[in-house]
Design a protein around this motif. Structure first.
Motif, short mmCIF file in Angstrom:
data_model
loop_
_atom_site.label_atom_id
_atom_site.label_comp_id
_atom_site.label_asym_id
_atom_site.label_seq_id
_atom_site.Cartn_x
_atom_site.Cartn_y
_atom_site.Cartn_z
N ARG A 9 16.88 -12.62 -16.55
CA ARG A 9 16.48 -12.15 -15.33
C ARG A 9 15.63 -10.84 -15.34
NH1 ARG A 9 20.67 -10.25 -11.08
NH2 ARG A 9 20.96 -8.70 -12.86
N SER A 10 16.17 -9.91 -16.14
CA SER A 10 15.91 -8.50 -16.45
C SER A 10 14.42 -8.57 -17.24
CB SER A 10 16.59 -7.67 -17.34
OG SER A 10 15.98 -6.56 -17.64
N GLU A 11 14.06 -9.50 -18.10
CA GLU A 11 13.00 -9.93 -18.77
C GLU A 11 11.73 -10.19 -17.95
OE1 GLU A 11 11.11 -12.90 -21.88
OE2 GLU A 11 13.27 -12.34 -22.40
N LYS A 12 12.22 -11.27 -17.13
CA LYS A 12 10.93 -11.87 -16.12
C LYS A 12 10.67 -11.16 -15.16
CE LYS A 12 11.10 -15.33 -18.76
NZ LYS A 12 9.90 -15.62 -19.87
N VAL A 13 11.77 -9.94 -14.65
CA VAL A 13 11.19 -9.15 -13.54
C VAL A 13 10.43 -8.03 -14.12
CG1 VAL A 13 12.53 -7.06 -11.91
CG2 VAL A 13 13.48 -9.37 -12.13
N THR A 14 10.71 -7.70 -15.35
CA THR A 14 9.97 -6.65 -15.77
C THR A 14 8.51 -7.47 -16.15
OG1 THR A 14 11.66 -5.67 -17.12
CG2 THR A 14 9.53 -5.28 -18.05
N ARG A 15 8.28 -8.37 -16.72
CA ARG A 15 7.10 -9.25 -16.62
C ARG A 15 6.40 -9.36 -15.27
NH1 ARG A 15 4.21 -11.48 -20.30
NH2 ARG A 15 3.16 -13.29 -19.95
N ALA A 16 7.02 -9.82 -14.41
CA ALA A 16 6.39 -10.08 -12.90
C ALA A 16 5.81 -8.63 -12.46
CB ALA A 16 7.52 -10.79 -12.23
N PHE B 191 12.94 -14.14 -5.22
CA PHE B 191 11.91 -14.34 -6.43
C PHE B 191 11.01 -15.51 -6.04
CE2 PHE B 191 15.83 -12.53 -8.62
CZ PHE B 191 14.96 -11.43 -9.01
N ARG B 192 11.59 -16.56 -5.78
CA ARG B 192 10.86 -17.59 -5.25
C ARG B 192 9.90 -17.25 -4.10
NH1 ARG B 192 15.85 -20.43 -6.02
NH2 ARG B 192 15.52 -21.69 -8.15
N GLU B 193 10.25 -16.61 -3.15
CA GLU B 193 9.31 -16.28 -2.08
C GLU B 193 8.04 -15.40 -2.61
OE1 GLU B 193 11.76 -13.92 0.68
OE2 GLU B 193 13.00 -15.44 1.14
N VAL B 194 8.16 -14.58 -3.26
CA VAL B 194 7.21 -13.69 -4.00
C VAL B 194 6.41 -15.00 -4.76
CG1 VAL B 194 6.32 -12.16 -5.47
CG2 VAL B 194 8.24 -11.60 -3.98
N ALA B 195 7.05 -15.68 -5.56
CA ALA B 195 6.24 -16.77 -6.43
C ALA B 195 5.26 -17.77 -5.60
CB ALA B 195 7.27 -17.58 -6.98
N ASP B 196 6.08 -18.20 -4.31
CA ASP B 196 5.21 -18.88 -3.30
C ASP B 196 4.05 -18.11 -2.83
OD1 ASP B 196 7.00 -20.87 -3.53
OD2 ASP B 196 8.15 -20.54 -1.79
N THR B 197 4.31 -16.95 -2.56
CA THR B 197 3.03 -16.10 -1.98
C THR B 197 1.98 -16.14 -2.85
OG1 THR B 197 4.55 -14.79 -0.36
CG2 THR B 197 2.45 -13.72 -1.16
N LEU B 198 2.22 -15.72 -4.18
CA LEU B 198 1.50 -15.69 -5.35
C LEU B 198 0.66 -17.10 -5.40
CD1 LEU B 198 3.02 -13.47 -7.89
CD2 LEU B 198 1.26 -12.60 -6.22
N GLU B 199 1.36 -18.04 -5.24
CA GLU B 199 0.99 -19.47 -5.43
C GLU B 199 -0.24 -19.60 -4.42
OE1 GLU B 199 2.82 -22.84 -7.82
OE2 GLU B 199 3.87 -22.36 -5.76
N GLU B 200 0.31 -19.29 -3.23
CA GLU B 200 -1.05 -19.24 -2.17
C GLU B 200 -2.38 -18.58 -2.43
OE1 GLU B 200 0.43 -18.74 1.90
OE2 GLU B 200 2.25 -19.55 1.33
N ILE B 201 -1.89 -17.56 -3.12
CA ILE B 201 -3.18 -16.54 -3.31
C ILE B 201 -4.01 -17.15 -4.47
CG2 ILE B 201 -4.09 -14.47 -4.09
CD1 ILE B 201 -1.52 -13.19 -2.76
N ALA B 202 -3.13 -17.44 -5.66
CA ALA B 202 -3.72 -18.11 -6.50
C ALA B 202 -4.73 -19.51 -6.20
CB ALA B 202 -2.86 -18.75 -7.66
N GLY C 14 2.58 -14.76 -13.49
CA GLY C 14 3.44 -13.96 -12.63
C GLY C 14 4.43 -15.08 -11.84
N ILE C 15 3.76 -16.00 -11.48
CA ILE C 15 4.40 -17.12 -10.78
C ILE C 15 5.80 -17.74 -11.62
CG2 ILE C 15 4.22 -19.56 -9.81
CD1 ILE C 15 1.54 -18.52 -8.78
N ARG C 16 5.18 -17.97 -13.00
CA ARG C 16 5.99 -18.54 -14.03
C ARG C 16 7.20 -17.60 -14.33
NH1 ARG C 16 2.45 -19.60 -17.83
NH2 ARG C 16 2.19 -21.63 -17.12
#
Length: 131
Positions: free
Chosen positions: A58-65, A111-122, A39-41
């Motif tokens: 962008r569309s592909e990565k949004v769908t994946r996330a 996108f980076r904000e959500v990635a940072d949040t997920l990184e903290e949880i991970a 998800g972070i990736r």
């Protein structure tokens, strides 16, 4: 074309094989860890795609996330997890909304904000798991 039997994109083929090999022998907590990493990736790639005007990527990565966030939420045990499960459920839903709203614009920050949040949880998840 060596990758033709497996797919047209050698990088995507490798990622699929890598994910398959990692999930085949993994336990539940390891799969959750892998979902966070993927998800972070995906979110960091979506941010890059926005900056470089790669709209299809962008569309592909949004769908994946968003799919990964749905999978993480579906794996929550609300009986055993109590307040933590409820909090994570709200976080995942809010993150999905943030990603979807960001997907129509050209600002990589959400996108980076959500990635940072997920990184903290991970990271917390890794600590709890002991590795």
């Amino acid at each position: 074309m060596y990758a033709t039997p497996l797919g047209r994109n050698p990088e995507a083929t490798y990622r699929q094989i890598d994910v398959s090999s990692r999930t085949g022998a993994s336990d539940g907590p390891a799969l959750v860890q892998m979902l966070y990493e993927e998800g972070i990736r995906a979110l960091r790639s979506a941010a890059w795609a926005v900056e470089n005007r790669k709209l299809a990527m962008r569309s592909e990565k949004v769908t994946r996330a968003t799919a990964i966030l749905f999978a993480l939420e579906a794996g929550l045990d609300f009986e055993a997890g109590g307040d933590v499960a409820n909090t994570l459920s709200r976080l995942y839903a809010g993150s999905r909304r943030q990603i979807i709203e960001a997907s129509i614009g050209f600002d990589p920050a959400p996108f980076r904000e959500v990635a940072d949040t997920l990184e903290e949880i991970a990271e917390a998840w890794r600590t709890v798991r002991g590795g």
